[in-house]
Design a protein around this motif. Structure first.
Motif, short mmCIF file in Angstrom:
data_model
loop_
_atom_site.label_atom_id
_atom_site.label_comp_id
_atom_site.label_asym_id
_atom_site.label_seq_id
_atom_site.Cartn_x
_atom_site.Cartn_y
_atom_site.Cartn_z
N VAL A 6 -5.06 -142.01 -72.01
CA VAL A 6 -6.35 -141.47 -71.61
C VAL A 6 -6.52 -140.13 -72.32
CG1 VAL A 6 -7.76 -140.63 -69.69
CG2 VAL A 6 -6.25 -142.58 -69.36
N ILE A 8 -8.82 -136.73 -72.35
CA ILE A 8 -9.71 -135.99 -71.46
C ILE A 8 -10.23 -134.76 -72.18
CG2 ILE A 8 -9.94 -134.84 -69.23
CD1 ILE A 8 -7.47 -136.41 -68.29
N ASP A 9 -11.55 -134.64 -72.20
CA ASP A 9 -12.20 -133.44 -72.72
C ASP A 9 -11.88 -132.27 -71.79
OD1 ASP A 9 -14.26 -131.90 -74.21
OD2 ASP A 9 -15.32 -132.03 -72.29
N THR A 13 -15.13 -131.04 -68.13
CA THR A 13 -14.49 -132.25 -67.62
C THR A 13 -13.27 -131.89 -66.77
OG1 THR A 13 -15.23 -133.48 -69.56
CG2 THR A 13 -13.48 -134.48 -68.24
N ILE A 14 -12.37 -131.09 -67.33
CA ILE A 14 -11.21 -130.61 -66.57
C ILE A 14 -11.61 -129.41 -65.70
CG2 ILE A 14 -8.94 -129.50 -66.75
CD1 ILE A 14 -8.41 -131.24 -69.21
N SER A 32 -8.71 -131.66 -60.59
CA SER A 32 -8.35 -132.08 -61.94
C SER A 32 -6.86 -132.30 -62.13
CB SER A 32 -8.87 -131.07 -62.97
OG SER A 32 -10.28 -131.12 -63.02
N ILE A 36 -4.97 -135.83 -63.15
CA ILE A 36 -4.04 -135.97 -64.28
C ILE A 36 -2.72 -136.56 -63.80
CG2 ILE A 36 -2.67 -134.69 -65.97
CD1 ILE A 36 -5.22 -132.80 -66.18
N VAL A 46 -1.36 -139.08 -71.26
CA VAL A 46 -2.60 -138.36 -71.02
C VAL A 46 -2.68 -137.19 -72.00
CG1 VAL A 46 -4.04 -137.18 -69.32
CG2 VAL A 46 -2.49 -139.00 -68.58
N ILE A 115 -12.49 -139.75 -71.40
CA ILE A 115 -13.27 -139.18 -70.30
C ILE A 115 -13.83 -137.84 -70.76
CG2 ILE A 115 -13.24 -138.39 -67.90
CD1 ILE A 115 -10.70 -140.10 -67.50
N GLY A 116 -15.15 -137.71 -70.68
CA GLY A 116 -15.78 -136.47 -71.09
C GLY A 116 -17.14 -136.30 -70.46
N ASP A 122 -18.27 -136.69 -76.85
CA ASP A 122 -17.17 -137.44 -76.26
C ASP A 122 -17.42 -138.94 -76.29
OD1 ASP A 122 -15.91 -134.97 -75.49
OD2 ASP A 122 -17.22 -134.90 -73.74
N LEU A 164 -13.76 -136.00 -62.66
CA LEU A 164 -12.54 -136.55 -63.22
C LEU A 164 -11.76 -137.40 -62.22
CD1 LEU A 164 -10.59 -136.77 -65.62
CD2 LEU A 164 -9.63 -134.56 -64.94
#
Length: 177
Positions: A6, A8-9, A13-14, A32, A36, A46, A115-116, A122, A164
């Motif tokens: 995965v 992740i942006d 996002t985070i 977040s 994760i 990740v 994911i973004g 993204d 997220l």
């Protein structure tokens, strides 16, 4: 389907609001780190992947971001330090960071998830490599679905998540992981 990784942006996002925030001042959303950890518990790699052109302006260092991502328990991170007008192969929506990760980790990107919060970066990067696309509504997500939807109109996310953690729960439920 068994997913391998995965991506992740970061901004929006985070954590954060979609705008640049230096790693020393950046705070992830309360859910977040849990999200994760849930992905890692599913056996997936990740990675963070982020456009950070402020590095080219000496406003931050790539190492600052790498330390931040490491602190979240990520397996690694891919960071584009270039200004958008440099037309490099790594600045999202170009898929260069994803392609580099695929080479370095022997990944089939069609078995990966992105994911973004930004459709025009993204989601287009994910679409370019055939990855599963999850747009989150945090950060620029609502705007990506609204006033900026025309800039990525030919691409549909596979799922629109509230955040997220919601994205991770969708992955678990949809794919029985």
């Amino acid at each position: 389907m068994k997913f391998q990784a995965v991506f992740i942006d970061r901004d929006g996002t985070i954590g954060g609001n979609g705008h640049f925030i230096h790693p020393r001042d950046f705070t992830p959303y309360p859910f977040s780190v849990e999200a994760i950890h849930e992905l890692k518990a599913m056996g997936m790699k990740v990675f963070g992947f982020t456009n950070q052109h402020r590095i080219s302006r000496d406003e931050a260092k790539a190492d600052d971001f790498m330390q931040e991502f490491s602190g979240y328990g990520l397996d690694g991170a891919y960071i584009c330090p270039h200004e958008p007008e440099h037309l490099c192969k790594c600045h999202k929506p170009a898929p260069g960071m994803l392609l580099q990760a695929a080479r370095e980790h022997d990944l089939d990107l069609t078995k990966c998830i992105v994911i973004g919060d930004v459709g025009s970066t993204d989601m287009l990067a994910a679409a370019a490599v055939g990855a599963t696309k999850i747009l989150v509504k945090t950060g620029w997500g609502e705007g990506s679905l609204g006033q900026f939807r025309a800039s990525w109109a030919h691409t549909e996310p596979d799922y629109v998540a509230n955040n997220l953690l919601d994205a991770v729960h969708w992955i678990k439920g949809r794919f029985g992981i």
